[in-house]
Motif scaffolding. Structure first.
Motif, PDB file in Angstrom:
ATOM      1  N   MET A 268       0.755  -1.234   0.073  1.00  0.00           N
ATOM      2  CA  MET A 268      -0.120  -0.170  -0.100  1.00  0.00           C
ATOM      3  C   MET A 268       0.787   1.432  -0.160  1.00  0.00           C
ATOM      4  O   MET A 268       0.341   2.266  -0.550  1.00  0.00           O
ATOM      5  N   PHE A 269       2.189   1.042   0.713  1.00  0.00           N
ATOM      6  CA  PHE A 269       2.941   2.361   0.442  1.00  0.00           C
ATOM      7  C   PHE A 269       3.091   2.876  -1.098  1.00  0.00           C
ATOM      8  O   PHE A 269       3.463   3.812  -1.031  1.00  0.00           O
ATOM      9  N   GLY A 270       3.153   1.834  -2.048  1.00  0.00           N
ATOM     10  CA  GLY A 270       3.593   2.384  -3.288  1.00  0.00           C
ATOM     11  C   GLY A 270       2.195   2.375  -4.265  1.00  0.00           C
ATOM     12  O   GLY A 270       2.253   2.406  -5.431  1.00  0.00           O
ATOM     13  N   ARG A 315      17.439   1.439   0.138  1.00  0.00           N
ATOM     14  CA  ARG A 315      17.911   0.330   0.858  1.00  0.00           C
ATOM     15  C   ARG A 315      18.288   0.621   2.382  1.00  0.00           C
ATOM     16  O   ARG A 315      17.863   0.129   3.413  1.00  0.00           O
ATOM     17  N   ALA A 316      19.476   1.611   2.507  1.00  0.00           N
ATOM     18  CA  ALA A 316      20.001   1.880   3.807  1.00  0.00           C
ATOM     19  C   ALA A 316      18.939   2.341   4.591  1.00  0.00           C
ATOM     20  O   ALA A 316      19.184   1.991   5.765  1.00  0.00           O
ATOM     21  N   SER A 317      18.135   3.388   4.150  1.00  0.00           N
ATOM     22  CA  SER A 317      17.099   3.769   5.304  1.00  0.00           C
ATOM     23  C   SER A 317      15.935   2.754   5.473  1.00  0.00           C
ATOM     24  O   SER A 317      15.579   2.860   6.633  1.00  0.00           O
ATOM     25  N   ILE A 318      15.792   1.831   4.654  1.00  0.00           N
ATOM     26  CA  ILE A 318      14.742   0.841   5.080  1.00  0.00           C
ATOM     27  C   ILE A 318      15.443  -0.058   6.180  1.00  0.00           C
ATOM     28  O   ILE A 318      14.783  -0.258   7.052  1.00  0.00           O
ATOM     29  N   LEU A 319      16.589  -0.401   6.007  1.00  0.00           N
ATOM     30  CA  LEU A 319      17.282  -1.493   6.854  1.00  0.00           C
ATOM     31  C   LEU A 319      17.644  -0.602   8.136  1.00  0.00           C
ATOM     32  O   LEU A 319      17.892  -1.352   9.209  1.00  0.00           O
ATOM     33  N   ALA A 320      17.758   0.665   8.092  1.00  0.00           N
ATOM     34  CA  ALA A 320      18.186   1.266   9.437  1.00  0.00           C
ATOM     35  C   ALA A 320      16.889   1.896  10.271  1.00  0.00           C
ATOM     36  O   ALA A 320      16.770   2.165  11.259  1.00  0.00           O
ATOM     37  N   CYS A 321      15.632   1.485   9.457  1.00  0.00           N
ATOM     38  CA  CYS A 321      14.313   1.983   9.975  1.00  0.00           C
ATOM     39  C   CYS A 321      14.068   0.852  11.109  1.00  0.00           C
ATOM     40  O   CYS A 321      14.475  -0.211  11.225  1.00  0.00           O
ATOM     41  N   MET A 325       5.829  -2.323  10.867  1.00  0.00           N
ATOM     42  CA  MET A 325       5.088  -1.874   9.644  1.00  0.00           C
ATOM     43  C   MET A 325       4.898  -0.476   9.669  1.00  0.00           C
ATOM     44  O   MET A 325       5.066   0.194   8.465  1.00  0.00           O
ATOM     45  N   PRO A 326       4.454   0.061  10.777  1.00  0.00           N
ATOM     46  CA  PRO A 326       3.865   1.530  10.547  1.00  0.00           C
ATOM     47  C   PRO A 326       5.129   2.418  10.195  1.00  0.00           C
ATOM     48  O   PRO A 326       4.998   3.354   9.364  1.00  0.00           O
ATOM     49  N   PHE A 327       6.318   2.189  10.811  1.00  0.00           N
ATOM     50  CA  PHE A 327       7.360   3.037  10.489  1.00  0.00           C
ATOM     51  C   PHE A 327       8.071   2.763   9.137  1.00  0.00           C
ATOM     52  O   PHE A 327       8.352   3.894   8.514  1.00  0.00           O
ATOM     53  N   LEU A 328       8.020   1.847   8.624  1.00  0.00           N
ATOM     54  CA  LEU A 328       8.232   1.420   7.415  1.00  0.00           C
ATOM     55  C   LEU A 328       7.406   1.937   6.089  1.00  0.00           C
ATOM     56  O   LEU A 328       7.803   2.349   5.326  1.00  0.00           O
ATOM     57  N   HIS A 329       6.041   1.998   6.617  1.00  0.00           N
ATOM     58  CA  HIS A 329       5.054   2.183   5.602  1.00  0.00           C
ATOM     59  C   HIS A 329       5.417   3.868   5.771  1.00  0.00           C
ATOM     60  O   HIS A 329       5.413   4.229   4.380  1.00  0.00           O
ATOM     61  N   ARG A 330       5.581   4.528   6.657  1.00  0.00           N
ATOM     62  CA  ARG A 330       5.676   6.009   6.709  1.00  0.00           C
ATOM     63  C   ARG A 330       6.690   6.326   5.855  1.00  0.00           C
ATOM     64  O   ARG A 330       6.908   7.253   5.108  1.00  0.00           O
ATOM     65  N   LEU A 331       7.924   5.529   6.064  1.00  0.00           N
ATOM     66  CA  LEU A 331       9.300   5.754   5.371  1.00  0.00           C
ATOM     67  C   LEU A 331       9.082   6.022   3.945  1.00  0.00           C
ATOM     68  O   LEU A 331       9.454   6.700   3.358  1.00  0.00           O
ATOM     69  N   LEU A 332       8.479   4.879   3.276  1.00  0.00           N
ATOM     70  CA  LEU A 332       8.325   4.755   1.966  1.00  0.00           C
ATOM     71  C   LEU A 332       7.296   5.635   1.210  1.00  0.00           C
ATOM     72  O   LEU A 332       7.324   6.033   0.167  1.00  0.00           O
ATOM     73  N   THR A 333       6.199   6.037   2.306  1.00  0.00           N
ATOM     74  CA  THR A 333       5.230   7.050   1.452  1.00  0.00           C
ATOM     75  C   THR A 333       5.695   8.275   1.402  1.00  0.00           C
ATOM     76  O   THR A 333       5.405   9.123   0.677  1.00  0.00           O
ATOM     77  N   GLU A 334       6.887   8.672   2.125  1.00  0.00           N
ATOM     78  CA  GLU A 334       7.334  10.138   1.884  1.00  0.00           C
ATOM     79  C   GLU A 334       8.636   9.889   0.993  1.00  0.00           C
ATOM     80  O   GLU A 334       9.511   9.589   1.407  1.00  0.00           O
ATOM     81  N   MET A 335       8.191  10.509  -0.125  1.00  0.00           N
ATOM     82  CA  MET A 335       9.399  10.425  -1.165  1.00  0.00           C
ATOM     83  C   MET A 335      10.313  11.187  -0.922  1.00  0.00           C
ATOM     84  O   MET A 335      10.022  12.548  -0.762  1.00  0.00           O
ATOM     85  N   PHE A 390      -5.482   9.519   1.728  1.00  0.00           N
ATOM     86  CA  PHE A 390      -4.808   9.215   2.946  1.00  0.00           C
ATOM     87  C   PHE A 390      -3.550   8.241   2.774  1.00  0.00           C
ATOM     88  O   PHE A 390      -2.587   8.039   3.752  1.00  0.00           O
ATOM     89  N   MET A 391      -3.517   7.575   1.378  1.00  0.00           N
ATOM     90  CA  MET A 391      -2.240   6.861   1.133  1.00  0.00           C
ATOM     91  C   MET A 391      -1.236   7.855   0.482  1.00  0.00           C
ATOM     92  O   MET A 391      -0.121   7.048   0.233  1.00  0.00           O
ATOM     93  N   PHE A 392      -1.742   8.743  -0.177  1.00  0.00           N
ATOM     94  CA  PHE A 392      -0.948   9.440  -1.010  1.00  0.00           C
ATOM     95  C   PHE A 392      -0.166  10.660  -0.275  1.00  0.00           C
ATOM     96  O   PHE A 392      -0.478  11.183   0.914  1.00  0.00           O
TER      97      PHE A 392
END
Length: 412
Positions: A268-270, A315-321, A325-335, A390-392
């Motif tokens: 859903m993040f994408g 990749r680096a940001s994802i692995l450091a997050c 799920m909520p934290f990774l979802h928010r990270l990836l939705t914020e381009m 709400f997803m965008f």
């Protein structure tokens, strides 16, 4: 793997839409920083490409450009894309009239099942019939089932334009955009509008103007990847396409795929990425039109490969997050504001050749299903076609603002 997967996170910054050479230091303001060697090299490459496209168009100005579709696609896909909107306004109509067809892609939803389970489409299988009808009047368009929803979305988008855009200009855009979208929807009575399609039409309208925007958007709706999104539920179309992102990651970044799967991140993040060709997520106009260049010239599934390349880039940001799920979802939705667009496109094209759609949907999907434990099937809630904001992340507004600022400084 392609070298840009290992490149450091240091994308080149664009200066005034890559036309900084035409502005004086006083135009650029106090925050202006003289471009370094890399920025100059990038500008020189773009200047050379701009000259090459200009020579090509002048050489063939008396001919049907469709005869040179391979050359036009190469210009659109290769580094820098079509460079200028004046070129895009000439080439996008040709690309849209000669879209790369599904051939080995077919309907992605027919080749595998979302969530790796068997499911039947809730749409009938009859071939869509497009109506070759006379131009509808404004009153007839207002009676279309989707007019009110489109009007709400357009009002919501245009109302957020910054103060430097005149009310008159905003009204003109609104007057043009709403009928444009509804005319596109009217070519097939089975089309169902989804929130985000207005971002596609707005971008095309900004680049090509009202006259050419209609055939371009109609071709994308009839023959491009948006056909599935307009005809089917989002669960049966874009969500199934995004499932392929995990298949791609499992082969190029297995550690990343495992982390994302372990927290049940899903896709859903994408969701807005393929639905709007990234125009609702990116904040810079030049980034958006660069993606439109390549998508108009490539297979309908390339946005999924680009989505995968974007995730790999982060990749680096994802692995450091934090592994929730909520934290990774928010990270990836914020381009990120700055993205190495050409490097991402280059990687996506490489991935599409490494794992072509026909194999991605079959062989590689089957192999992935074998290594992924199937969780108990849970009911998938129907995604709302009209309430996806709400997803965008707001992006088109910023892009449009950049567009108008850019045009004011450098009118064509």
């Amino acid at each position: 793997m392609h070298s840009s997967f290992s490149e450091p996170n240091s994308p080149l910054k664009e200066v005034l839409g890559e036309k900084w050479q035409t502005a004086s230091c006083s135009d650029l303001g106090d925050n202006y920083v003289k471009p370094g060697p890399l920025a100059k090299a990038k500008f020189n490459a773009l200047r050379n490409k701009r000259e090459a496209i200009d020579r090509f168009l002048k050489k063939h100005k008396e001919e049907d450009l469709s005869l040179y579709i391979d050359e036009l696609r190469d210009f659109a896909i290769s580094s820098g894309g079509l460079v200028d909107d004046e070129f895009r306004a000439m080439i996008w109509p040709v690309l849209s009239a000669n879209l790369v067809q599904n051939d080995d892609l077919d309907d992605v939803s027919s080749s595998y099942d979302s969530d790796f389970e068997s499911a039947q489409s809730d749409f009938d299988e009859e071939t869509p019939i497009f109506e070759d009808q006379p131009e509808l009047s404004l009153e007839e368009l207002k009676n279309h089932k989707e007019w009110n929803q489109v009007e709400l979305d357009v009002h919501r988008t245009l109302s957020r334009f910054p103060p430097n855009i005149s009310d008159t200009h905003r009204d003109v855009l609104q007057t043009e955009l709403i009928p444009l979208i509804v005319r596109v929807l009217s070519v097939n009575p089975r089309f169902n509008y989804y929130q985000g399609f207005h971002d596609i039409c707005l971008t095309v309208l900004l680049v090509c103007g009202e006259k050419d925007a209609l055939p371009i958007c109609s071709n994308l709706a009839k023959n491009g990847s948006f056909n599935n999104y307009l005809l089917k539920t989002l669960e049966k179309s874009v969500v199934r396409e995004l499932d392929l992102l995990y298949v791609i990651l499992s082969r190029v970044e297995p550690t990343l795929e495992k982390v994302m799967r372990s927290v049940e991140l899903g896709t859903m993040f994408g969701l807005s990425w393929p639905l709007t060709w990234f125009s609702h997520s990116l904040k810079q106009y030049q980034q958006i039109v660069r993606f439109f260049d390549v998508f108009l010239a490539s297979s309908p599934l390339l946005p999924i490969y680009v989505s995968s390349a974007v995730v790999v880039y982060r990749r680096a940001s994802i692995l450091a997050c934090e592994r929730e799920m909520p934290f990774l979802h928010r990270l990836l939705t914020e381009m990120p504001t700055e993205l190495p667009i050409d490097a991402i496109i280059k990687d996506a094209v490489y991935l599409s050749k490494l794992m072509p759609p026909c194999l991605l949907k079959t062989k590689y999907m089957n192999e992935y299903r074998k290594i992924v434990a199937k969780p108990p099937r849970t009911a998938v809630k129907t995604l709302p076609r009209y309430a996806l904001q709400f997803m965008f992340v707001a992006g088109t507004v910023g892009a449009a603002a950049s567009f108008f600022f850019f045009k004011q400084i450098h009118p064509l």
